[in-house]
Design an enzyme around this catalytic site. Structure first.
Site, PDB file in Angstrom:
ATOM      1  N   ASP A 161       0.842  -1.193   0.000  1.00 57.53           N
ATOM      2  CA  ASP A 161       0.000   0.000   0.000  1.00 57.53           C
ATOM      3  C   ASP A 161       0.884   1.253   0.000  1.00 57.53           C
ATOM      4  O   ASP A 161       1.638   1.461   0.955  1.00 57.53           O
ATOM      5  CB  ASP A 161      -0.877  -0.051   1.260  1.00 57.53           C
ATOM      6  N   ASP A 162       0.818   2.003  -1.062  1.00 55.76           N
ATOM      7  CA  ASP A 162       1.572   3.272  -1.141  1.00 55.76           C
ATOM      8  C   ASP A 162       3.087   3.068  -1.186  1.00 55.76           C
ATOM      9  O   ASP A 162       3.847   3.916  -0.713  1.00 55.76           O
ATOM     10  CB  ASP A 162       1.236   4.200   0.044  1.00 55.76           C
ATOM     11  N   CYS A 186      -5.863   4.320  -3.234  1.00 53.37           N
ATOM     12  CA  CYS A 186      -6.155   2.951  -2.796  1.00 53.37           C
ATOM     13  C   CYS A 186      -7.460   2.338  -3.307  1.00 53.37           C
ATOM     14  O   CYS A 186      -7.449   1.295  -3.953  1.00 53.37           O
ATOM     15  CB  CYS A 186      -6.217   2.893  -1.269  1.00 53.37           C
ATOM     16  N   HIS A 188     -11.295  -2.356   2.146  1.00 57.44           N
ATOM     17  CA  HIS A 188     -11.526  -1.038   1.539  1.00 57.44           C
ATOM     18  C   HIS A 188     -12.491  -1.060   0.363  1.00 57.44           C
ATOM     19  O   HIS A 188     -12.450  -0.182  -0.502  1.00 57.44           O
ATOM     20  CB  HIS A 188     -10.178  -0.423   1.088  1.00 57.44           C
ATOM     21  N   ASP A 208      -0.459  -0.803  -4.636  1.00 56.20           N
ATOM     22  CA  ASP A 208      -1.781  -0.383  -5.120  1.00 56.20           C
ATOM     23  C   ASP A 208      -1.771   0.979  -5.806  1.00 56.20           C
ATOM     24  O   ASP A 208      -2.709   1.342  -6.509  1.00 56.20           O
ATOM     25  CB  ASP A 208      -2.820  -0.404  -3.985  1.00 56.20           C
ATOM     26  N   ASN A 209      -0.720   1.746  -5.565  1.00 63.82           N
ATOM     27  CA  ASN A 209      -0.550   3.053  -6.248  1.00 63.82           C
ATOM     28  C   ASN A 209       0.865   3.511  -5.951  1.00 63.82           C
ATOM     29  O   ASN A 209       1.572   2.895  -5.147  1.00 63.82           O
ATOM     30  CB  ASN A 209      -1.584   4.101  -5.783  1.00 63.82           C
TER      31      ASN A 209
HETATM   32 CA    CA Z   1      -2.642   2.988  -1.448  1.00 64.93          CA
END
Ligand code: CA
Length: 469
Positions: free
Chosen positions: A36-37, A76, A134, A285-286
């Site tokens: 994540d990130d 996200c 999420h 995810d990004n």
């Molecule tokens: Ca993210």
């Protein structure tokens, strides 16, 4: 008597060997490890200097690094909605980060969408989600209702990492960010977890694989690390005493914790002789929000939430030992949406909805030499921003402003050529126009409308009062 004794023994042995040696081609297991990130530069296989990631790098070594691996959105929620459905999320109005709204059945992934869990469960797989969901907190939208046999994690868009900070039951949440402090959930109920969150998720991943080793399984291991807040245990921090910036040090330690988990999972697959029967995808995810979590997207321009490469091009690799040749660099653009299409093809399962991804396997074995995609697209509805990536171009349009880059020679998107290449601009604009015809307007308010949503829904977090008839 003696003869039948040996016959029985033989039959037991034969049955045992058959169970142990499923043909590699028969419904292989699928593991998706999502971080994540995490920044583009923050894995060894993309050249990280200060984060050793020997675990994650094994996937690259055993398989393929996607040098131009993209996700379908730059934050996200929408990115995850694309990944789990194999479809551009704007097709079904998932254009924003969903709010935490446990009483709202429209706040999350619409029920008409089929998840990868739905698809693979139907095909006979054991399915599990670990970590960040999420995609909706309403009881109709939770993982167990969306095709997953097992869930261990949290429904919200982020979470704190130390168990002593998890002091709320879901029913006690009173604000968006209270969601960061909830107890973890196993299927439908809260549990008392005692480990650092990343370690707990890694432990559960090993447990899931051990328990399901004799069947086809799909594991969606969605670590929330290294998303903010920056929190790591001494075990990982102490590996990086030479890093002076305390934020970068903590971020690096968080990635290192994930890496230990990935390494342990790969060890287990090897030990159980499942490597040749398991695809393992790794991606973020990004792109990294460099200011929030001290991540690093270099040499890419931009970061989480924008459509420069730093927002949507991510660390991305896959292995499938014995099936996909090892040690490849794959330069054609691919996208997270391809994972669903790949899994569907291998499971011989018919998706319910039209997919935007493609089965990557023929491209990775060399059977198909063409690029998997002619073009990839992104839309930020609220900003009126769209983007397209083709073999040699990247264009971003936002209202009246246009930027066009020769992406093959200008990876860092430093030289805008839009005013000197109108022909190309027009051709790309026409493609975007066509693509936008497939899309819907957003179906829920997002994170940026937190206050507005609460004003419109004053009972957002109030538990339902049970009536005595
Ligand atoms: Ca993210």
């Amino acid at each position: 008597m003696i003869k039948s004794y040996w016959t029985v023994l033989f039959l037991i042995w034969a049955g045992y060997s058959f169970a142990q040696q499923r043909p590699a081609s028969e419904k292989p297991n699928v593991v998706i490890i999502l971080t994540d990130d995490q920044g583009y530069a923050d894995v060894g296989f993309n050249g990280s200097k200060d984060i050793p990631t020997p675990g994650i790098d094994r996937i690259a070594k055993n398989g393929v690094v996607f040098r131009a691996g993209y996700v379908s959105y730059a934050v996200c929620g929408p990115s995850r909605a694309g990944l789990i459905t194999g479809r551009y999320q704007d097709r079904f109005g998932f254009s924003r980060n969903p709010l935490l709204a446990p009483k709202d059945s429209t706040m999350g992934l619409p029920l008409a969408e089929e998840t990868m869990g739905d698809l693979l469960q139907k095909a006979g797989y054991k399915t599990g989600v670990l970590g960040k969901w999420h995609l909706g907190a309403h009881p109709s939208l939770t993982p167990n209702k969306r095709g997953f046999d097992e869930f261990y994690g949290f429904l919200e868009g982020g979470h704190r990492y130390f168990p002593e900070e998890w002091n709320l039951e879901e029913s006690q949440v009173q604000s968006q960010y209270d969601g960061y402090r909830t107890k973890l959930t196993r299927n439908d109920g809260p549990v008392e977890e005692t480990e650092y969150l990343t370690d707990a998720l890694s432990r559960e991943a090993l447990d899931f694989v051990k328990r399901n080793q004799s069947e086809s399984f799909f594991l969606y291991l969605a670590y929330n690390a290294p998303h903010a807040p920056l929190q790591a245990t001494e075990k990982y921090l102490s590996r990086f005493d030479h890093i002076e910036d305390p934020r970068r040090k903590t971020y690096v330690a968080m990635v290192s914790a994930v890496d230990d988990g990935v390494g342990a999972l790969l060890d287990l697959l090897k030990e159980l002789k499942l490597e040749e029967n398991t695809l393992v995808f790794f991606l973020s995810d990004n792109g990294g929000p460099t200011k929030d979590n001290a991540s690093d997207n270099r040499p890419l321009r931009g970061f989480k939430s924008d459509f420069f490469e730093g927002g949507v091009r991510v660390p991305f690799a896959v292995q499938w030992k014995g099936q996909i040749p090892e040690g490849q660099d794959f330069d054609h653009p691919v996208i997270s949406l391809d994972i669903f299409a790949t899994a569907a093809a291998l499971a011989n399962a018919e998706p319910k909805n039209e997919l935007d991804g493609v089965n990557l396997i023929p491209f990775l074995t060399g059977e198909n030499q063409n690029p998997p995609h002619q073009a990839l697209y992104w839309r930020n509805f609220d900003r009126g921003r769209v983007a397209i990536r083709t073999a040699d171009s990247k264009m971003i349009l936002e209202k009246e402003i246009g930027q066009l880059f020769d992406i093959q020679s200008d990876l860092s998107e430093s030289k805008n050529v839009i005013s000197v290449d109108l022909l190309r601009k027009n051709s790309l604009s026409a493609k975007i126009y066509q693509w936008k015809m497939l899309l819907m307007d957003p179906v829920f308010l997002g994170l940026l409308e937190d206050r507005e949503y609460s004003r419109l829904h004053p009972d957002r977090f109030t538990p339902e009062i049970k009536k005595n008839d």
